[in-house]
Design an enzyme around this catalytic site. Structure first.
Site, PDB file in Angstrom:
ATOM      1  N   ASP A 219       8.124   9.432  -9.662  1.00 36.02           N
ATOM      2  CA  ASP A 219       7.815   8.119  -9.080  1.00 36.02           C
ATOM      3  C   ASP A 219       9.114   7.430  -8.678  1.00 36.02           C
ATOM      4  OD1 ASP A 219       6.442   5.659  -8.379  1.00 36.02           O
ATOM      5  OD2 ASP A 219       4.866   6.270  -9.766  1.00 36.02           O
ATOM      6  N   HIS A 257      -4.974   6.965  -1.290  1.00 30.58           N
ATOM      7  CA  HIS A 257      -5.781   5.817  -0.845  1.00 30.58           C
ATOM      8  C   HIS A 257      -4.917   4.571  -0.605  1.00 30.58           C
ATOM      9  CE1 HIS A 257      -6.868   3.865  -5.046  1.00 30.58           C
ATOM     10  NE2 HIS A 257      -5.569   3.995  -4.883  1.00 30.58           N
ATOM     11  N   ASP A 258      -3.654   4.631  -1.009  1.00 31.98           N
ATOM     12  CA  ASP A 258      -2.738   3.508  -0.759  1.00 31.98           C
ATOM     13  C   ASP A 258      -2.137   3.526   0.644  1.00 31.98           C
ATOM     14  OD1 ASP A 258      -3.005   2.436  -3.321  1.00 31.98           O
ATOM     15  OD2 ASP A 258      -1.345   3.599  -4.130  1.00 31.98           O
ATOM     16  N   GLU A 286      -9.387  10.955  -6.337  1.00 31.96           N
ATOM     17  CA  GLU A 286      -9.637   9.876  -5.385  1.00 31.96           C
ATOM     18  C   GLU A 286     -11.145   9.624  -5.266  1.00 31.96           C
ATOM     19  OE1 GLU A 286      -7.628   7.898  -3.881  1.00 31.96           O
ATOM     20  OE2 GLU A 286      -5.699   8.878  -3.521  1.00 31.96           O
ATOM     21  N   GLU A 317     -10.274   3.823   1.113  1.00 36.52           N
ATOM     22  CA  GLU A 317     -11.026   4.919   0.524  1.00 36.52           C
ATOM     23  C   GLU A 317     -11.626   5.725   1.676  1.00 36.52           C
ATOM     24  OE1 GLU A 317     -10.419   5.313  -2.398  1.00 36.52           O
ATOM     25  OE2 GLU A 317     -10.177   3.362  -3.378  1.00 36.52           O
TER      26      GLU A 317
END
Length: 352
Positions: A219, A257-258, A286, A317
């Protein structure tokens, strides 16, 4: 209008009133979390009176009991808490329900941090910009705050912790379902990189259940900096748009989905580069939208689509057809969708 039409119009009016004040439910829920009401009842091990709840509220020597009663009245109507009558005195006791058990903070299945996060003023403000963004374009979070969510997290430690805590609590819940439903899928994996893994809850749960896996939690630097140590997990900082650490398989939970389709394709192509050409595997957690579906979590998934619109640039989404097209463009022409008892699915995809 005949009687049937009049009744239908009346029900339509009620629906507008209920949706108009829909925020009242979430604000009452947030209040209950902030006061720790579920924890207070849980600590007693039985239903308790309003006075007992009030006496246990921290940092208050004289809580407003009539106002607390009004909050509890609505939450009882919503089945968040239950009312029990005392047979001897006729008094009222308040107990937990299957809903409020998800708010007990010492539980492994605890959604309280998500309630706090999603109802924080910084997260609520973007929702007021929907119409403006539809007319003019743009992103609600940016309109509200002048920065994107990820930049807000990097410059605001309190927001960053609140966001990470909310992701961690939901990760625990979802990963219980993932590890159980996909246990055979993890057995052949020697190394697994969790892209956008936050503080490492997901990869830690996976490695704990599958000691054969060497875990990599990947990350951004400011996220990894707050991640605790887990057995069998290495924390690596970087940017998924530039490169992803090499591993037998790539795991992503609530990442794609971001982002809009163009950004997702970039991420997917980097995932493909990170794994073996013939034996690699992509594991995605997801939502798969069912716009007209009526199964348990279908409504939640459609609401989450608007959460994406509110908070991230291009995020959304996707339906199965949208996933199929996106994966193919990113270099993963084969895929399977596995249903789990959660608002999300396991999507496994292959580069050949």
């Amino acid at each position: 209008m005949d009687a049937k039409e009049t009744e239908a119009m009346l029900r339509g009016q009620v629906a507008i009133w209920q949706n108009l004040f829909g925020f009242a439910d979430s604000m009452a829920l947030k209040c209950a979390v902030e006061l720790g009401i579920a924890d207070i009842i849980h600590s007693h091990g039985r239903p308790i009176t309003l006075d007992q709840i009030a006496a246990s509220i921290n940092e208050s020597s004289s809580p407003d009991i009539p106002s607390l009663a009004r909050i509890m009245r609505l939450l009882v109507r919503r089945d968040i808490f239950a009312v029990h009558r005392q047979l001897d005195s006729g008094g009222t006791l308040y107990g937990l329900t299957h809903s409020s058990r998800w708010l007990v903070t010492e539980s492994e299945s605890n959604l309280a941090p998500m309630v706090t996060m999603q109802n924080h003023p910084l997260q609520q403000a973007p929702w007021h910009y929907f119409a403006q963004c539809i007319k003019e374009g743009g992103m609600p979070f940016m309109k509200a705050h002048g920065v994107e969510l990820w930049e807000m997290a990097s410059m605001n430690p309190h927001f960053n912790k609140m966001f990470n805590d909310s992701m961690a609590c939901t990760t625990k819940i979802v990963m219980q379902a993932v590890v159980l439903a996909y246990k055979d899928g993890f057995t052949s994996i020697g190394s697994l990189v969790d892209v956008g893994g936050g503080i490492g809850e997901a990869i830690a749960a996976t490695v704990k259940a599958n000691p054969n896996i060497r875990g990599i939690n990947f990350d951004l630097p400011h996220v990894v900096a707050t991640a605790p140590a887990y057995p069998g997990v290495e924390h690596v900082s970087g940017n998924m748009f530039e490169s992803i650490p090499a591993a037998d398989a790539v795991f992503m939970k609530w990442i794609l989905h971001d982002w809009g389709d163009e950004d997702c394709v970039k991420i997917l192509k980097n995932c493909k580069k990170a794994m073996p050409e013939k034996l690699g595997k992509l594991i995605i957690i997801e939502a798969v939208l069912q716009p007209e579906g009526h199964e348990l979590f279908d409504d939640v998934a459609n609401i989450m689509d608007l959460v994406m619109f509110a908070h991230v640039s291009g995020g959304k989404e996707r339906t199965e057809m949208e996933w199929k097209n996106l994966l193919a463009e990113g270099g993963f022409p084969r895929y399977n969708i596995i249903k789990i008892p959660a608002p999300y699915y396991i999507i496994e995809a292959f580069p050949n």
